[in-house]
Structures are given as structure tokens and as C-alpha cells.
Enzyme design. Structure first.
Site, PDB file in Angstrom:
ATOM      1  N   SER A 136      14.115  15.443  77.936  1.00  0.00           N
ATOM      2  CA  SER A 136      14.520  14.045  78.114  1.00  0.00           C
ATOM      3  C   SER A 136      13.925  13.253  76.963  1.00  0.00           C
ATOM      4  CB  SER A 136      13.959  13.504  79.439  1.00  0.00           C
ATOM      5  OG  SER A 136      14.094  12.087  79.493  1.00  0.00           O
ATOM      6  N   TYR A 149       7.202  12.031  85.763  1.00  0.00           N
ATOM      7  CA  TYR A 149       8.411  12.574  85.137  1.00  0.00           C
ATOM      8  C   TYR A 149       8.195  12.762  83.638  1.00  0.00           C
ATOM      9  CZ  TYR A 149      13.386  12.922  83.899  1.00  0.00           C
ATOM     10  OH  TYR A 149      14.604  13.334  83.409  1.00  0.00           O
TER      11      TYR A 149
HETATM   12  P1  NAI Z   1      21.339  15.985  88.999  1.00  0.00           P
HETATM   13  O1  NAI Z   1      20.507  15.424  90.087  1.00  0.00           O
HETATM   14  O2  NAI Z   1      22.766  15.608  88.911  1.00  0.00           O
HETATM   15  O3  NAI Z   1      21.234  17.584  89.002  1.00  0.00           O
HETATM   16  C1  NAI Z   1      20.002  18.229  89.129  1.00  0.00           C
HETATM   17  C2  NAI Z   1      20.228  19.486  89.943  1.00  0.00           C
HETATM   18  O4  NAI Z   1      18.970  20.192  90.023  1.00  0.00           O
HETATM   19  C3  NAI Z   1      20.690  19.214  91.380  1.00  0.00           C
HETATM   20  O5  NAI Z   1      21.872  19.938  91.649  1.00  0.00           O
HETATM   21  C4  NAI Z   1      19.523  19.707  92.236  1.00  0.00           C
HETATM   22  O6  NAI Z   1      19.934  20.266  93.473  1.00  0.00           O
HETATM   23  C5  NAI Z   1      18.906  20.760  91.318  1.00  0.00           C
HETATM   24  N1  NAI Z   1      17.520  21.047  91.688  1.00  0.00           N
HETATM   25  C6  NAI Z   1      16.542  20.136  91.978  1.00  0.00           C
HETATM   26  N2  NAI Z   1      15.417  20.793  92.325  1.00  0.00           N
HETATM   27  C7  NAI Z   1      15.690  22.116  92.240  1.00  0.00           C
HETATM   28  C8  NAI Z   1      14.941  23.292  92.492  1.00  0.00           C
HETATM   29  N3  NAI Z   1      13.660  23.242  92.890  1.00  0.00           N
HETATM   30  N4  NAI Z   1      15.531  24.489  92.307  1.00  0.00           N
HETATM   31  C9  NAI Z   1      16.815  24.560  91.902  1.00  0.00           C
HETATM   32  N5  NAI Z   1      17.591  23.491  91.678  1.00  0.00           N
HETATM   33  C10 NAI Z   1      17.023  22.291  91.843  1.00  0.00           C
HETATM   34  O7  NAI Z   1      20.577  15.588  87.648  1.00  0.00           O
HETATM   35  P2  NAI Z   1      21.012  15.716  86.112  1.00  0.00           P
HETATM   36  O8  NAI Z   1      21.056  14.367  85.587  1.00  0.00           O
HETATM   37  O9  NAI Z   1      22.135  16.630  85.931  1.00  0.00           O
HETATM   38  O10 NAI Z   1      19.679  16.370  85.542  1.00  0.00           O
HETATM   39  C11 NAI Z   1      19.648  17.635  84.915  1.00  0.00           C
HETATM   40  C12 NAI Z   1      18.435  17.676  84.011  1.00  0.00           C
HETATM   41  O11 NAI Z   1      18.614  16.695  82.982  1.00  0.00           O
HETATM   42  C13 NAI Z   1      17.121  17.328  84.714  1.00  0.00           C
HETATM   43  O12 NAI Z   1      16.104  18.166  84.249  1.00  0.00           O
HETATM   44  C14 NAI Z   1      16.883  15.902  84.294  1.00  0.00           C
HETATM   45  O13 NAI Z   1      15.505  15.595  84.287  1.00  0.00           O
HETATM   46  C15 NAI Z   1      17.458  15.911  82.893  1.00  0.00           C
HETATM   47  N6  NAI Z   1      17.797  14.600  82.373  1.00  0.00           N
HETATM   48  C16 NAI Z   1      18.718  13.795  83.017  1.00  0.00           C
HETATM   49  C17 NAI Z   1      18.998  12.532  82.531  1.00  0.00           C
HETATM   50  C18 NAI Z   1      19.945  11.602  83.193  1.00  0.00           C
HETATM   51  O14 NAI Z   1      19.987  10.428  82.792  1.00  0.00           O
HETATM   52  N7  NAI Z   1      20.728  12.029  84.162  1.00  0.00           N
HETATM   53  C19 NAI Z   1      18.331  12.047  81.302  1.00  0.00           C
HETATM   54  C20 NAI Z   1      17.419  12.977  80.700  1.00  0.00           C
HETATM   55  C21 NAI Z   1      17.175  14.197  81.232  1.00  0.00           C
END
Ligand code: NAI
Length: 244
Positions: A136, A149
């Protein structure tokens, strides 16, 4: 073949779909079982090859099963994307140890466990590989209430670099993608709050949040032959946030 964690939603889901479209077999892994089944089904409906795995990335035994299953079915792992992650907003003075530990376990220990298990498999099969960690811009800059975070993402940035050094002799590259704000359920609450949304948009020269597919494009590039000489790098995909 590619293993993508966090594949039930957002960036992980978009990456799994993109890889399948490029012709890779995909194991879509997530703690959200029904969600990841949906991702795999939509890939299959589009003619791609996908397998759903319900996995909590913080649990070493579940990660070991994930890798063993991928190897049993496909014989090798070529690509791992660590996209599973969580974010909560908590003022530092009120941040409990339990919440600190929960976020660090998911965002940092998870990629360590998945990265180590996948790398061990890649070394055993001797064909090299690609590991991509979704960090991130919060590995570099923070807004209020993100101490836990930001610490997890800063740690993941350095884990990426440390793994790149040790895995290079095995032909495995390890890179990070640092998104800015991406329109996914992770930040839906912030985007729905006019004050927080305005605060986010003020930071983005391109004037909008990213679509998850725009992060998947970077993941496709880092997994491609074009990126064979890139390792230990962070590809920032933030609409210009970090340059302002
Ligand atoms: P999201 O919430 O849409 O997807 C995250 C997924 O990770 C979910 O499907 C959730 O069930 C899964 N997850 C959570 N804990 C878990 C575990 N213990 N084991 C297996 N799966 C697990 O979020 P998004 O935005 O797609 O995030 C993906 C990555 O991108 C994350 O690491 C987030 O920190 C990073 N990110 C997201 C940003 C944003 O603005 N959406 C910005 C910068 C980084």
C-alpha cells in the site's frame, strides 16, 4: 499456475480473473468460502481454469494444505499473489493489542506464511517463480488512525525486499504493488463518508480512486516475461498520490 489470496473480493478477485484470462490456471484462495467459490465459478463460466480454496492465511496448517493441494492438482506453483488483507481505522491512543495483532497477523504474517510455503514448493520444482505482495502507499505515508495498518504494510514492503534477496538464486522474483485508494469493499466505508472521501481525493492528482482491474494490470505485468529482471521492487499504482 497461480495462487491468489484474497480472491473473493476486490484486488485479489480482479487479479485471479485477469490471470485466468491470460491463460493461467488459478487457485483462488480466501477465508470467505462462498465468495471464493463465486470467483472460481465466474472464471470457469468464462472458459478459464480455477479452483476455489477456503483458507485463513494466518493459519500455517491451512496455508500448508493450500500449497499441497495446488501441487497435487497442478504439479507446480509459478505465481503467488498475496492480496488477502484487512484494514480498520482506530486512533493510536485507543488501539488495543488484540486489534494490532489481528491486522499484523493477516497483512504481514499471512504473506510470510504463504510466501514461504509457495517459495519452498518453487525451489523444490526448480522452475523459479514470481511472488507479488500487495502492500500500500501506507508503507510510505499515513493518514490518521492507520498505525497498525501502516506498520503491517511497511513490514510487508521490507519482507518483499528480504525475500527478493534470498530467493533470487532460485530464479524467484519477489515484488510489491503499492496501490493508493482502490474502489473495493475494504475502503467502502471511507468512500461513503463524504469527509473521508474528500480527504482521499485531495491526495490523488488523477482525481479518482482506482478500479481493482487497474491493480490487476500491474500484477499481470509483474508475472509476465517482460518483468523477468525486476525483483525487490515496489510498483506504485496510486494515481500520483505519493508524488504530491
Ligand atoms: P477486499 O476487502 O475487497 O478483499 C480482501 C479479501 O481478503 C477479502 O475477500 C477477505 O475475505 C480476504 N481476507 C481477509 N482476511 C483473510 C484471511 N485471514 N485469510 C484469507 N483471506 C482473507 O480488499 P482489497 O481492497 O481487495 O484489498 C486487497 C489488498 O490490497 C489488501 O492487502 C489491502 O490492504 C490492499 N490495499 C487495498 C487498497 C484499497 O484502497 N482498497 C489500497 C492499498 C492496498
Amino acid at each position: 499456475m497461480a495462487v491468489v489470496t484474497g480472491a473473493a473480493s476486490g484486488i485479489g478477485q480482479a487479479t485471479a480473473i485477469r490471470y485466468a484470462r491470460e491463460g493461467a490456471a488459478v487457485v483462488a484462495a480466501d477465508i470467505n468460502g462462498p465468495g471464493v467459490q463465486k470467483t472460481a465459478a465466474s472464471i470457469a463460466a468464462a472458459g478459464g481454469q480455477a479452483r476455489a480454496a477456503t483458507v485463513d492465511v494466518t493459519q500455517a496448517s491451512q496455508v500448508a494444505d493450500l500449497v499441497a493441494d495446488a501441487l497435487a492438482v497442478f504439479g507446480q506453483i509459478d505465481i503467488l499473489v498475496n492480496a488477502a488483507g484487512i484494514e480498520t481505522l482506530v486512533p493510536f491512543l485507543e488501539l488495543s493489542e488484540a486489534e494490532w495483532t489481528r491486522v499484523l497477523a493477516t497483512n504481514l504474517t499471512g504473506p510470510f506464511l504463504c510466501g514461504q510455503a509457495a517459495a519452498q514448493a518453487m525451489v523444490r520444482t526448480g522452475r523459479g517463480g514470481r511472488i507479488i505482495n500487495i502492500t500500500s502507499i501506507n508503507a510510505e505515508v499515513v493518514l490518521p488512525h492507520q498505525a497498525h495498518y501502516a506498520a503491517s504494510k511497511g513490514g510487508l514492503r521490507m519482507l518483499t525486499r528480504a525475500m527478493a534477496v534470498e530467493l533470487a538464486p532460485h530464479g524467484i522474483t519477489v515484488n510489491a504493488i503499492a496501490p493508493g485508494a482502490v474502489d473495493t469493499p475494504l475502503i467502502a466505508r471511507s468512500l461513503a463518508d463524504p469527509v473521508r472521501r474528500e480527504m482521499l481525493l485531495r491526495h490523488i492528482p488523477l482525481g479518482r480512486v482506482a478500479r481493482p482491474e487497474e491493480i490487476a494490470s500491474a500484477a499481470a505485468f509483474l508475472a509476465s516475461e517482460e518483468a523477468a529482471y525486476i525483483t525487490g521492487a515496489t510498483l506504485v499504482v496510486d494515481g500520483g498520490w505519493l508524488i504530491t
